[in-house]
Each structure stands twice: as C-alpha cells, then as structure tokens.
Design a protein around this motif. Structure first.
Motif, PDB file in Angstrom:
ATOM      1  N   ASP A 223     101.964  89.594 -16.392  1.00  0.00           N
ATOM      2  CA  ASP A 223     102.857  90.468 -15.635  1.00  0.00           C
ATOM      3  C   ASP A 223     103.975  89.638 -15.008  1.00  0.00           C
ATOM      4  N   PRO A 224     105.226  89.996 -15.257  1.00  0.00           N
ATOM      5  CA  PRO A 224     106.341  89.223 -14.691  1.00  0.00           C
ATOM      6  C   PRO A 224     106.306  89.146 -13.163  1.00  0.00           C
ATOM      7  N   LYS A 225     105.825  90.192 -12.511  1.00  0.00           N
ATOM      8  CA  LYS A 225     105.731  90.167 -11.043  1.00  0.00           C
ATOM      9  C   LYS A 225     104.689  89.150 -10.583  1.00  0.00           C
ATOM     10  N   LEU A 226     103.593  89.036 -11.323  1.00  0.00           N
ATOM     11  CA  LEU A 226     102.578  88.035 -11.000  1.00  0.00           C
ATOM     12  C   LEU A 226     103.143  86.640 -11.198  1.00  0.00           C
ATOM     13  N   LEU A 227     103.894  86.457 -12.262  1.00  0.00           N
ATOM     14  CA  LEU A 227     104.494  85.154 -12.542  1.00  0.00           C
ATOM     15  C   LEU A 227     105.428  84.726 -11.410  1.00  0.00           C
ATOM     16  N   GLU A 228     106.146  85.675 -10.828  1.00  0.00           N
ATOM     17  CA  GLU A 228     107.031  85.366  -9.696  1.00  0.00           C
ATOM     18  C   GLU A 228     106.243  84.868  -8.490  1.00  0.00           C
ATOM     19  N   LEU A 229     105.021  85.358  -8.322  1.00  0.00           N
ATOM     20  CA  LEU A 229     104.203  84.996  -7.157  1.00  0.00           C
ATOM     21  C   LEU A 229     103.445  83.684  -7.335  1.00  0.00           C
ATOM     22  N   LEU A 230     103.140  83.343  -8.564  1.00  0.00           N
ATOM     23  CA  LEU A 230     102.338  82.144  -8.818  1.00  0.00           C
ATOM     24  C   LEU A 230     103.177  80.879  -8.692  1.00  0.00           C
ATOM     25  N   ALA A 231     102.520  79.815  -8.223  1.00  0.00           N
ATOM     26  CA  ALA A 231     103.156  78.503  -8.128  1.00  0.00           C
ATOM     27  C   ALA A 231     102.134  77.454  -8.522  1.00  0.00           C
ATOM     28  N   CYS A 232     102.606  76.321  -8.965  1.00  0.00           N
ATOM     29  CA  CYS A 232     101.726  75.220  -9.313  1.00  0.00           C
ATOM     30  C   CYS A 232     100.979  74.782  -8.055  1.00  0.00           C
ATOM     31  N   PRO A 233      99.663  74.670  -8.108  1.00  0.00           N
ATOM     32  CA  PRO A 233      98.910  74.270  -6.913  1.00  0.00           C
ATOM     33  C   PRO A 233      99.173  72.824  -6.480  1.00  0.00           C
ATOM     34  N   LEU A 234      99.675  72.002  -7.376  1.00  0.00           N
ATOM     35  CA  LEU A 234      99.948  70.606  -7.017  1.00  0.00           C
ATOM     36  C   LEU A 234     101.347  70.410  -6.453  1.00  0.00           C
ATOM     37  N   THR A 235     102.339  70.999  -7.114  1.00  0.00           N
ATOM     38  CA  THR A 235     103.732  70.763  -6.726  1.00  0.00           C
ATOM     39  C   THR A 235     104.340  71.919  -5.941  1.00  0.00           C
ATOM     40  N   LYS A 236     103.685  73.063  -5.960  1.00  0.00           N
ATOM     41  CA  LYS A 236     104.198  74.306  -5.366  1.00  0.00           C
ATOM     42  C   LYS A 236     105.467  74.785  -6.067  1.00  0.00           C
ATOM     43  N   GLY A 237     105.734  74.224  -7.239  1.00  0.00           N
ATOM     44  CA  GLY A 237     106.909  74.597  -8.016  1.00  0.00           C
ATOM     45  C   GLY A 237     106.654  75.807  -8.895  1.00  0.00           C
ATOM     46  N   SER A 238     107.714  76.281  -9.527  1.00  0.00           N
ATOM     47  CA  SER A 238     107.628  77.459 -10.381  1.00  0.00           C
ATOM     48  C   SER A 238     106.895  77.143 -11.684  1.00  0.00           C
ATOM     49  N   LEU A 239     106.430  78.210 -12.317  1.00  0.00           N
ATOM     50  CA  LEU A 239     105.711  78.106 -13.588  1.00  0.00           C
ATOM     51  C   LEU A 239     106.455  78.901 -14.646  1.00  0.00           C
ATOM     52  N   LYS A 240     106.354  78.461 -15.882  1.00  0.00           N
ATOM     53  CA  LYS A 240     106.940  79.161 -17.027  1.00  0.00           C
ATOM     54  C   LYS A 240     105.804  79.630 -17.920  1.00  0.00           C
TER      55      LYS A 240
END
Length: 66
Positions: free
Chosen positions: A11-28
């Motif tokens: 889900d694109p909305k879920l992707l917007e909310l998720l972040a890498c647990p190590l860097t807190k950066g965005s995910l693709k």
C-alpha cells in the motif's frame, strides 16, 4: 498448475509511513523481489504475505550493483 498470483504489492500509504529502523530514512519498494530497499543502510527488508519484516537481522545486504 499455472501461477495465478501476481507479484506482491504494498500500500503506497503504508510505504509513506515506513522508515528504515537503522537510518530512519525512506524506503523504496522493489516489486520484483518483494523487498523494501534502504539505500542509506544498504539493506533490503523482505515483505512476506504483505507484511514488511523490518528487522535488520532479517534484511539482506545489498550488493554493490544494487
């Protein structure tokens, strides 16, 4: 038996909310491998049955080519 399942999606909305647990950066999202990619951490987090597995211990290290 023919394969009837399409590649997993997220889900694109879920992707917007998720972040890498190590860097807190965005995910693709990588639909071909069903993984969430963190370029900053050089990790690929698996998505199993539509559920992102956001544990660094479960992630795959990205190769230099990826």
């Amino acid at each position: 038996m023919a394969e009837t399942m399409d590649k997993a999606t997220i889900d694109p909305k879920l992707l917007e909310l998720l972040a890498c647990p190590l860097t807190k950066g965005s995910l693709k999202w990588n639909a071909a491998t069903s993984e969430l990619i963190s370029r900053a951490a050089r990790l690929a987090y698996p998505v199993r049955d539509g559920i992102p597995i956001m544990l660094p211990s479960e992630a795959r290290s990205l190769s230099a080519e990826e």
